[in-house]
Design a protein around this motif. Structure first.
Motif: not given
Length: 179
Positions: A20-21, A23-28, A170, A174, A176
């Motif tokens: 998670k640290r 990995t790109p954020f969802d938007t990216e 996405k 994910n 999350n």
């Protein structure tokens, strides 16, 4: 990471947090996915298969065969001009008009790719979109059948489909939802 994780009290949580640290954020992810240049590779086929599974609610009623049976199809062909088929490719250039020079920026985007059985793919060739649609109608792959709703295939349709497929991707990839 894998070796280090087994020294932790909760190895799976450690691995998930580690990923998670990094990995790109969802938007990216979403924006990069839409505009990325995808090659005809096992990775691209896997991505398209996972999107197909998501479209069919992961029922896994059908299995997509190996690369020799199911091909990665470029809806807008990989080459606009071939010496032997000038008439066919000229229809693509005519469709693109003055924007034909932008072709290389769109041809390998996810929105221009689908999965198609080898026999259908070979006969679809570089024909104009309306001719290719006749082959797509014969496919049992939903990702491909959805293309039959389109009346034309230009950069705009590739962009719209890239956004659509990016949204599905996405959700599939994910972190999350991982514990």
């Amino acid at each position: 990471m894998a070796l280090e994780s087994f020294n932790k009290e909760m190895p799976v949580s450690y691995i998930v947090d580690y990923l998670k640290r990094r990995t790109p954020f969802d938007t990216e992810f979403y924006l990069n996915f839409q505009n990325r240049d995808f090659t005809r590779s096992a990775q691209t086929k896997y991505i398209l298969e996972m999107i197909e599974n998501a479209l069919t609610n992961n029922t896994r009623e059908k299995t997509i065969s190996g690369r020799s049976d199911v091909h990665i199809e470029h809806i807008m062909p990989r080459e606009l001009l071939r010496k032997r088929n000038k008439v066919i490719e000229n229809s693509w250039q005519k469709e693109l008009g003055t924007r034909a020079s932008e072709y290389s920026m769109f041809v390998n985007r996810i929105g221009n790719l689908t999965l198609l059985g080898s026999e259908l793919n070979i006969t679809a060739s570089n024909y104009p979109f309306l001719e290719k649609k006749k082959k797509y109608e014969q496919s049992i792959i939903m990702l491909t059948k959805e293309l039959c709703q389109e009346d034309k295939w230009t950069f705009e349709e590739i962009n719209i489909r890239s956004v659509y497929l990016g949204g599905i991707a996405k959700k599939i990839w994910n972190f999350n939802y991982l514990k």
